[in-house]
Design a protein around this motif. Structure first.
Motif, short mmCIF file in Angstrom:
data_model
loop_
_atom_site.label_atom_id
_atom_site.label_comp_id
_atom_site.label_asym_id
_atom_site.label_seq_id
_atom_site.Cartn_x
_atom_site.Cartn_y
_atom_site.Cartn_z
N ILE A 1 -2.77 8.68 5.85
CA ILE A 1 -4.10 8.39 5.33
C ILE A 1 -4.03 8.47 3.81
CG2 ILE A 1 -6.54 9.02 5.36
CD1 ILE A 1 -5.46 8.11 8.04
N ARG A 2 -4.42 7.40 3.14
CA ARG A 2 -4.37 7.38 1.67
C ARG A 2 -5.65 7.93 1.07
NH1 ARG A 2 -1.85 3.17 3.67
NH2 ARG A 2 -3.80 2.04 3.96
N CYS A 3 -5.49 8.51 -0.11
CA CYS A 3 -6.65 9.00 -0.85
C CYS A 3 -7.60 7.85 -1.11
CB CYS A 3 -6.22 9.65 -2.16
SG CYS A 3 -7.60 10.17 -3.21
N CYS A 4 -8.85 7.99 -0.71
CA CYS A 4 -9.80 6.89 -0.86
C CYS A 4 -10.34 6.77 -2.28
CB CYS A 4 -10.96 7.07 0.11
SG CYS A 4 -11.81 8.64 -0.03
N LEU A 5 -9.91 7.67 -3.18
CA LEU A 5 -10.33 7.56 -4.58
C LEU A 5 -9.26 6.93 -5.45
CD1 LEU A 5 -12.19 10.94 -5.15
CD2 LEU A 5 -13.16 8.70 -4.68
N VAL B 1 0.84 -1.20 0.00
CA VAL B 1 0.00 0.00 0.00
C VAL B 1 0.88 1.25 0.00
CG1 VAL B 1 -1.93 -1.13 1.14
CG2 VAL B 1 -0.15 -0.06 2.52
N TYR B 2 0.33 2.32 -0.52
CA TYR B 2 1.06 3.58 -0.58
C TYR B 2 1.24 4.13 0.82
CZ TYR B 2 2.50 8.13 -2.42
OH TYR B 2 3.20 9.27 -2.74
N ASN B 3 2.46 4.55 1.16
CA ASN B 3 2.75 4.99 2.52
C ASN B 3 3.71 6.19 2.47
OD1 ASN B 3 2.49 4.72 5.36
ND2 ASN B 3 4.49 3.73 5.46
N HIS B 4 3.16 7.34 2.03
CA HIS B 4 4.00 8.54 1.90
C HIS B 4 3.14 9.77 2.06
CE1 HIS B 4 6.41 11.67 -0.12
NE2 HIS B 4 7.46 10.92 0.21
N CYS B 5 3.60 10.71 2.83
CA CYS B 5 2.88 11.97 3.03
C CYS B 5 3.21 12.92 1.89
CB CYS B 5 3.26 12.59 4.36
SG CYS B 5 2.47 14.20 4.65
N ARG C 1 -2.00 8.74 -3.36
CA ARG C 1 -1.57 9.92 -2.64
C ARG C 1 -1.87 9.72 -1.16
NH1 ARG C 1 0.55 10.58 -6.69
NH2 ARG C 1 0.67 12.40 -8.07
N GLY C 2 -1.08 10.37 -0.30
CA GLY C 2 -1.30 10.21 1.13
C GLY C 2 -0.92 11.45 1.90
N THR C 3 -1.33 11.47 3.14
CA THR C 3 -1.00 12.59 4.01
C THR C 3 -1.09 12.17 5.47
OG1 THR C 3 -1.55 14.87 4.62
CG2 THR C 3 -3.38 13.42 4.08
N ARG D 1 -2.40 13.04 9.16
CA ARG D 1 -3.55 13.80 9.61
C ARG D 1 -3.13 15.21 10.03
NH1 ARG D 1 -4.92 8.71 12.09
NH2 ARG D 1 -6.84 7.84 11.19
N LYS D 2 -2.03 15.29 10.74
CA LYS D 2 -1.58 16.58 11.25
C LYS D 2 -1.17 17.51 10.11
CE LYS D 2 -0.59 18.91 15.06
NZ LYS D 2 -1.61 19.22 16.10
N CYS D 3 -0.56 16.94 9.06
CA CYS D 3 -0.04 17.77 7.97
C CYS D 3 -1.15 18.40 7.13
CB CYS D 3 0.87 16.93 7.08
SG CYS D 3 2.31 16.24 7.95
N SER D 4 -2.33 17.79 7.13
CA SER D 4 -3.45 18.35 6.37
C SER D 4 -4.56 18.88 7.26
CB SER D 4 -4.02 17.28 5.42
OG SER D 4 -3.08 16.96 4.41
N ASN D 5 -4.25 19.07 8.55
CA ASN D 5 -5.21 19.63 9.52
C ASN D 5 -6.50 18.81 9.58
OD1 ASN D 5 -3.49 21.85 10.18
ND2 ASN D 5 -4.17 22.91 8.31
N LEU D 6 -6.34 17.50 9.56
CA LEU D 6 -7.50 16.60 9.67
C LEU D 6 -7.78 16.30 11.14
CD1 LEU D 6 -6.59 14.05 6.84
CD2 LEU D 6 -8.03 16.10 6.66
N LYS D 7 -8.97 15.80 11.39
CA LYS D 7 -9.32 15.40 12.75
C LYS D 7 -8.65 14.07 13.08
CE LYS D 7 -13.80 17.76 12.85
NZ LYS D 7 -15.27 17.58 13.04
#
Length: 293
Positions: A227-231, A201-205, A235-237, A239-245
């Motif tokens: 967290i990987r793009c669900c579409l 699985v993709y594992n990169h911010c 792509r990944g990010t 949570r903290k880097c994209s201001n997610l909950k």
């Protein structure tokens, strides 16, 4: 007798050729220092000492299956003289004069192919020992050597017409025309860990600014889990880097959001949920995953 020099040449044909599509895979008995091509096993069952029709030397044991025909050859000589051997229970062979042939499909709308459907090189559109065709679609023509290499690679379970995908009639016709089909799985299925990369699985911010001190490839449950793009899943990010909950599990990258043509997050999340269920089923079902590949 074994090879005194410890070589790997066939004890019957004396050749070291290791092309499995030509003479079959080479079987070696290490204990007795003895090697023989698979196609020559039928020769071991015959103790003939007849003169070869081709090279005029003794030891020929492949005879034409037509009782009135007296032609007997060594296996390699038979190849050169366009003998056809049908690889079934009794291994019957036929000389060039008595070999099975294929007939041309008579259809006014049918145009003769000009290239091999396997290697795509040009062919002379005349059915012969060297040029064969599919009995189902009649549009797939190919070199004998090409279809033999394909059969050896694909094996019994995957060998089929490259154009119409027919399997049963195609295999029966190829055996009739002297193509050997190994009773095994495809060569690509026998390679160890051949599809292991499909389970990775993709594992990169990919956030513009990554605030993780451990780097973009670091992933651990919590704020810095990737967290990987669900579409697209590519792509990944963090949570903290994209201001997610902290409990966010569904996230879509900017490329996929733009691809939704402004339909909004509701459509993205809807697709995310369905793709999450679908991807989970794929990971849990390796067979389905390989079939899709």
């Amino acid at each position: 007798e074994g090879d005194p020099e410890g070589g790997d040449s066939c004890a019957l044909c004396k050749c070291s050729d290791d092309d499995p599509a030509l003479f079959g895979e080479k079987v070696k008995l290490e204990e007795h220092n003895f090697s023989v091509h698979y196609f020559f096993f039928s020769c071991l069952l015959r103790a003939a000492r007849m003169t070869c029709y081709g090279c005029k030397k003794k030891g020929a044991c492949i005879g034409c299956n037509v009782s009135s025909c007296r032609r007997v050859v060594h296996f390699p000589c038979g190849r050169k003289l366009m003998f056809i051997t049908q690889y079934n229970k009794i291994f019957p062979s036929y000389c060039q004069d008595h070999s099975p042939t294929q007939s041309l499909c008579v259809d006014s709308d049918f145009s003769l192919p000009q290239s091999c459907s396997i290697c795509l090189d040009s062919i002379e559109p005349v059915l012969s020992y060297s040029v064969l065709k599919c009995p189902s679609c009649h549009a797939s023509w190919f070199h004998r050597d090409c279809v033999q290499h394909q059969a050896h690679s694909a094996g019994l379970f995957f060998f089929r017409c490259t154009l119409c995908n027919n399997k049963e009639n195609f295999q029966q016709e190829m055996v009739r025309m002297g193509i050997y089909i190994p009773e095994r799985d495809a060569s690509w299925e026998l390679e160890a860990n051949a599809y292991s990369e499909l389970l990775e699985v993709y594992n990169h911010c990919d956030s513009v600014t990554c605030v993780c001190n451990e780097g973009r490839t670091y992933s651990k449950k919590g704020w810095f889990e990737v967290i990987r793009c669900c579409l697209c899943g590519s792509r990944g990010t963090h949570r903290k880097c994209s201001n997610l909950k902290l409990d966010t599990t569904d996230w879509a990258c900017i490329d996929c959001i733009n691809a939704t043509d402004g339909k909004g997050w509701f459509s993205v999340i809807y697709v995310c949920i369905h793709l999450h269920v679908f991807s989970s089923a794929m990971v849990n079902d390796r067979t389905f995953l390989l079939q899709q590949f």
